[in-house]
Design an enzyme around this catalytic site. Structure first.
Site, PDB file in Angstrom:
ATOM      1  CG  ASP A  79      -2.108   0.932   1.092  1.00 17.44           C
ATOM      2  OD1 ASP A  79      -2.233   1.603   0.051  1.00 17.44           O
ATOM      3  OD2 ASP A  79      -2.908   0.979   2.043  1.00 17.44           O
ATOM      4  CE  LYS A  80       0.323   7.783  -2.698  1.00 15.18           C
ATOM      5  NZ  LYS A  80      -0.948   8.534  -2.868  1.00 15.18           N
ATOM      6  CG  HIS A  81      -0.704   7.612   4.098  1.00 14.83           C
ATOM      7  ND1 HIS A  81      -2.073   7.742   4.186  1.00 14.83           N
ATOM      8  CD2 HIS A  81      -0.175   8.681   4.749  1.00 14.83           C
ATOM      9  CE1 HIS A  81      -2.359   8.830   4.868  1.00 14.83           C
ATOM     10  NE2 HIS A  81      -1.230   9.415   5.218  1.00 14.83           N
ATOM     11  CB  SER A  82      -0.180  11.000  -0.231  1.00 15.83           C
ATOM     12  OG  SER A  82       0.101  12.378  -0.295  1.00 15.83           O
ATOM     13  CB  THR A 119      -7.907   8.794  -2.464  1.00 18.22           C
ATOM     14  OG1 THR A 119      -6.574   9.315  -2.432  1.00 18.22           O
ATOM     15  CG2 THR A 119      -7.968   7.671  -3.489  1.00 18.22           C
ATOM     16  NE  ARG A 167      -4.575  14.099  16.691  1.00 15.40           N
ATOM     17  CZ  ARG A 167      -4.189  13.637  15.499  1.00 15.40           C
ATOM     18  NH1 ARG A 167      -4.671  12.493  15.056  1.00 15.40           N
ATOM     19  NH2 ARG A 167      -3.333  14.315  14.774  1.00 15.40           N
ATOM     20  CB  SER A 182      -3.824   9.354  13.350  1.00 11.96           C
ATOM     21  OG  SER A 182      -5.012   9.472  12.600  1.00 11.96           O
ATOM     22  CE  LYS A 186      -6.879   6.779   9.138  1.00  8.15           C
ATOM     23  NZ  LYS A 186      -6.452   7.579  10.298  1.00  8.15           N
ATOM     24  CE  LYS A 187      -2.789   4.106   3.808  1.00 11.33           C
ATOM     25  NZ  LYS A 187      -3.463   3.690   2.549  1.00 11.33           N
TER      26      LYS A 187
END
Length: 435
Positions: A79-82, A119, A167, A182, A186-187
């Site tokens: 997977d990828k996260h930005s 996304t 928060r 955070s 999730k990832k």
């Protein structure tokens, strides 16, 4: 154990044990911890901070507060996260490209936040497509296409959902420890074996300078790797929008141009760079450059597009979207040029201001309950270093009303700086890799 004992330890600067954090995360998820206690916990973490072990423990506790997926597949789960940018539609290119190269990509994504696009909002510009899938449907889409881009269900990291809301109203959003936990909770709940993090830096990013971007990249990679997920961060440039179009349907159109063979520009470059890291780390390529070449080839020869089409159809989108995508995407009724007020060279672009202008057009949310207009935004946005003459377009505005178009055009002119001479030393797209 109780919330009071955990908060007392925080107040007196005592280290929190993994059991303390597991209890707190479970209490956030099931309501045992009150809103007041959740706010005090967030403020304590924000002001006192955690060490490396504490950050890992908090991430795992939040991950384990809900359901953690597992995948019985004979392929690496990647997977990828930005961290958020403007014109960043890379996930819609990279996920199917990775699937075409032999990976499984169960991507849990989010919606727009502040000036950055989401996304899920971009995907939902496609008629009929549903991103809120239950776990069984999520798995079915992954089996069908090799990838799926969906929203987190209520069972995924529920402690994070509760803590994030707290928060937002307690001015603790910018805590490095809480940001790290955070993102990764999730990832990691997605059952990943490999992750690449695209940490943005520049005017259009949350991290405006290299020092803060590097600190976040290091915290994320150290934590994810210690939690058992092989992770690398790429610090990439956000001193200008990544794509020349901003707005949900307009960015999907950019994705389709790439998947249909337009391989020019930064979208392909960064997709290949991020994919190359994942491919190398997962053993699907001999090295990062070889992996990048494989990703670029999957985009160039149409295999990524084919996977993307399969994914869209399995998620309720049009079966023939690939064949006639422009017909399916919504269009704004007002489209007009933003003309340059002078001759010059583009020397600076305030991406955050452009992102907020898209929100002002209705393409994002000021409040969580706001509805998004998928058709609005900007296209043909100029790039740093471009030469423009007075009266030439700086961008095209796509709006629902004429008055909204006027306000957006004013915002574009304010966001783009011209100077008499061509700027030197334009920033590269990839700054460095960490992890």
């Amino acid at each position: 154990m109780s919330a009071r004992s955990v908060l007392s330890a925080l107040r007196h600067d005592k280290p929190l044990r993994p059991d303390d954090l597991q209890w707190m995360a479970a209490g956030l998820a099931d309501g045992t911890v009150s809103d007041a206690q959740a706010g005090a916990f967030a403020m304590g973490i924000c002001t006192r901070g955690l060490d490396k072990d504490g950050r890992v423990a908090l991430t795992l506790a939040m991950r384990d507060s809900g359901h953690v997926l597992s995948w019985d597949v004979d392929a690496p789960v990647l997977d990828k996260h930005s961290t958020g940018g403007v014109g960043d539609c890379v996930s819609l290119i990279l996920a199917p490209a990775l699937a075409a190269c032999g990976a499984v990509v169960p991507m849990i994504s989010g919606r727009g936040l502040g000036h950055t696009g989401g996304t899920l909002d971009k995907l939902e510009a496609i008629p009929g497509l549903v991103t809120g899938l239950d776990e069984d449907r999520f798995r079915a889409v992954v089996r069908e296409a090799g990838c799926a881009i969906v929203g987190a269900t209520a069972e995924i990291a529920p402690a994070d959902k509760r803590l994030y809301a707290v928060r937002d109203v307690t001015s603790t959003v910018d805590s490095l420890d809480l940001i790290t936990a955070s993102i990764l909770a999730k990832k990691l709940a997605g059952g990943l074996q490999g992750l690449v993090l695209d940490v943005k830096v520049g005017k259009g990013a949350f991290m405006k300078d290299m020092a803060s971007a590097r600190a976040l990249a290091q915290a994320l990679t150290e934590t994810a790797n210690a939690a058992g997920c092989k992770t690398t961060a790429v610090i990439s440039d956000m001193s200008q929008p990544l794509a020349p179009s901003l707005g949900n349907a307009l960015e999907v159109a950019e994705v389709m141009r790439v998947l249909k063979g337009d391989l020019r520009g930064p979208l392909v470059e960064i997709s290949a760079a991020l994919g190359g890291v994942l491919m190398a780390n997962a053993g699907l390529a001999k090295g990062v450059q070889d992996g990048a070449d494989l990703i670029a080839a999957a985009i160039r020869d149409g295999r990524a597009a084919e996977r993307f089409g399969r994914m869209l159809a399995a998620m309720g989108g049009p079966v023939r979207f690939l064949d006639d995508w422009a017909r399916f995407l919504p269009e704004a009724p007002v489209i007009r040029e933003v003309k340059s007020p002078a001759d010059g060279y583009v020397s600076e672009i305030d991406g955050e201001a452009l992102g907020m202008a898209v929100v002002g057009l209705g393409g994002g949310r000021m409040l969580e309950t706001d509805e998004v207009n998928p058709a609005v935004g900007f296209t043909q946005v100029v790039r740093l270093g471009d030469a423009v003459q007075r009266g030439q377009p700086l961008a095209m505005v796509h709006a629902a009303r004429s008055d909204a178009a006027d306000a957006a055009a004013h915002a574009v002119r304010d966001a783009i700086t011209l100077q008499p001479r061509a700027p030197r030393d334009l920033p590269g797209l990839i700054h460095e890799r960490i992890g």
